[in-house]
Design a protein around this motif. Structure first.
Motif, PDB file in Angstrom:
ATOM      1  N   LEU A 122      37.127  43.625  42.707  1.00 10.07           N
ATOM      2  CA  LEU A 122      36.631  44.481  41.918  1.00 10.07           C
ATOM      3  C   LEU A 122      35.935  45.345  42.162  1.00 10.07           C
ATOM      4  N   ALA A 123      34.871  44.009  42.179  1.00  6.41           N
ATOM      5  CA  ALA A 123      32.815  44.775  41.930  1.00  6.41           C
ATOM      6  C   ALA A 123      32.723  45.046  43.163  1.00  6.41           C
ATOM      7  N   GLN A 129      47.471  47.973  42.235  1.00  2.00           N
ATOM      8  CA  GLN A 129      48.367  47.751  41.908  1.00  2.00           C
ATOM      9  C   GLN A 129      48.941  46.437  40.589  1.00  2.00           C
ATOM     10  N   THR A 130      48.754  46.919  39.850  1.00  2.00           N
ATOM     11  CA  THR A 130      49.579  45.936  38.588  1.00  2.00           C
ATOM     12  C   THR A 130      50.950  46.507  38.897  1.00  2.00           C
ATOM     13  N   LEU A 131      51.766  44.811  38.823  1.00  2.00           N
ATOM     14  CA  LEU A 131      53.445  45.152  38.832  1.00  2.00           C
ATOM     15  C   LEU A 131      53.605  45.015  37.377  1.00  2.00           C
ATOM     16  N   GLN A 132      54.560  46.233  36.742  1.00  2.00           N
ATOM     17  CA  GLN A 132      54.898  46.468  35.370  1.00  2.00           C
ATOM     18  C   GLN A 132      55.535  44.904  35.056  1.00  2.00           C
ATOM     19  N   ILE A 133      56.786  44.362  36.213  1.00  2.00           N
ATOM     20  CA  ILE A 133      57.611  43.232  35.364  1.00  2.00           C
ATOM     21  C   ILE A 133      56.978  42.607  34.991  1.00  2.00           C
ATOM     22  N   ASN A 134      55.805  41.673  34.917  1.00  2.00           N
ATOM     23  CA  ASN A 134      55.476  40.409  34.394  1.00  2.00           C
ATOM     24  C   ASN A 134      53.197  39.998  34.755  1.00  2.00           C
ATOM     25  N   GLN A 135      52.997  41.825  35.048  1.00  2.00           N
ATOM     26  CA  GLN A 135      51.855  41.696  34.874  1.00  2.00           C
ATOM     27  C   GLN A 135      51.011  41.195  36.208  1.00  2.00           C
ATOM     28  N   THR A 136      51.989  41.067  36.814  1.00  2.00           N
ATOM     29  CA  THR A 136      50.457  40.411  38.562  1.00  2.00           C
ATOM     30  C   THR A 136      50.011  41.883  39.170  1.00  2.00           C
ATOM     31  N   VAL A 137      48.861  41.338  39.854  1.00  2.00           N
ATOM     32  CA  VAL A 137      48.295  42.315  40.526  1.00  2.00           C
ATOM     33  C   VAL A 137      48.165  41.903  41.483  1.00  2.00           C
ATOM     34  N   LEU A 138      48.747  43.374  42.654  1.00  2.00           N
ATOM     35  CA  LEU A 138      48.596  42.851  43.546  1.00  2.00           C
ATOM     36  C   LEU A 138      47.662  44.448  44.612  1.00  2.00           C
ATOM     37  N   VAL A 139      46.449  43.152  45.108  1.00  2.00           N
ATOM     38  CA  VAL A 139      45.450  43.986  45.749  1.00  2.00           C
ATOM     39  C   VAL A 139      45.343  44.190  47.137  1.00  2.00           C
TER      40      VAL A 139
END
Lengths: 208, 208
Positions: free
Chosen positions: A78-79, A141-151
């Motif tokens: 992210l940085a 994108q943060t997947l709302q279903i379980n808060q995993t993060v798709l880069v």
């Protein structure tokens, strides 16, 4: 066949369920992600939740666990918006696994895997890896279903060992000799069953 | 090493680029997706863009190409909210590959792979597959970057061949003998290098 229904899955011991569910997809890609933070401190992390997204433009996805605790690799991406993906050889897959320990220092220094620097790219590669990719962050994108993060990232540079690159652009994994993973801790070599012809209803597929 | 920078990647012949980029992640999961439409017509399709999302609850993701043309598998999942995932054995991997042809009829009838029905689940499984999953649709996300469609599903039932299930919930893929894929058309068997101990800074990982 051993059967687990949804109620049984919910009631399994947490460790047993984690082992089982992680094993269900079968063989998974295995890649070391090389990053550095804005101060230049490097990080190396082993991932199997990697997915091909498209070829034109060349895009790849990496799934991270929920960003509820410090995650060095994700934060470095992210940085700096850049990272490398490096496939793993059997000769040093134990060192690759060791990067998953909770190190206070750079996993390069800790495990003995060597940094390789390439012109015009800020993140470190793993020396000796026969498939190395330089990637630039496109979207998160943060997947709302379980808060995993798709880069979602663009593959900006590709480095492939000459002996593994065929004339049509495919890679020969018997020649490259890299490693796959199942579950959380088991590593595998592969052996090709061969390539099959483009499938058409009129012909049973043949080896090509 | 052979190098491709972003400009070279963009200028590659489309077929060469598709081959190369699809091969870059390395070994990928290989699963047959079984579905049926609301009229009960079955469909069977081979996928490798499959990703573990989480173990509690057990979630798995399947990536579909952009929904700009008719996609039977995706449409059946959207209509019925259910599908199966079935791992592939070497003995019938050519038939599995053949499902990717453009059939007018059900791929079960066309390729000779046999439907298996299980109580309380509407979608068809593949008979003889040693890892079969019944999945229920949870969410659909279209990735804005390239319009691919990520289906997020809950694993509702698990069926695993007894000889491949270890006491701790992990699966023994040497025993199961299922197949992985690289690129678009090459299939592989695996051979385990063994499992490694949970990684800690204090100890070099050992075989378990």
């Amino acid at each position: 066949m051993r059967q687990f229904d949804s109620e049984q899955l919910a009631q399994l011991d947490a460790s047993y369920r984690r082992n089982l569910i992680n094993c269900l997809p079968g063989y998974k890609p295995l890649l070391l992600i090389g990053t550095q933070n804005e101060a230049g401190i490097t990080n190396l992390a082993l991932f199997s939740q990697i997915i091909h997204l498209g070829a034109a433009p060349p895009l790849i996805g990496v799934l991270f666990r929920p960003h509820t605790v410090k995650r060095d690799t994700l934060e470095n991406i992210l940085a700096t918006r850049s990272f490398t993906l490096n496939q793993v050889l059997p000769e040093w897959h134990v060192q690759a696994h060791w990067t998953t320990a909770n190190w206070g220092e750079s996993e390069f220094d800790a495990t003995g895997l060597k940094e390789e620097r390439k012109a015009n790219f800020p993140a470190p590669f793993v020396e000796g890896s026969p498939v190395q990719l330089a990637c630039l962050l496109e979207e998160v994108q943060t997947l709302q279903i379980n808060q995993t993060v798709l880069v979602l990232a663009r593959i900006e540079q590709v480095y492939v060992a000459e002996n593994g690159l065929r004339e049509d652009g495919t890679l020969d994994y018997d020649a490259l000799g890299t490693v796959a993973v199942t579950g959380l801790d088991e590593y595998h070599q592969g052996q090709s069953l061969g390539r099959l012809s483009y499938a058409k209803p009129s012909h049973y597929p043949s080896k090509i």
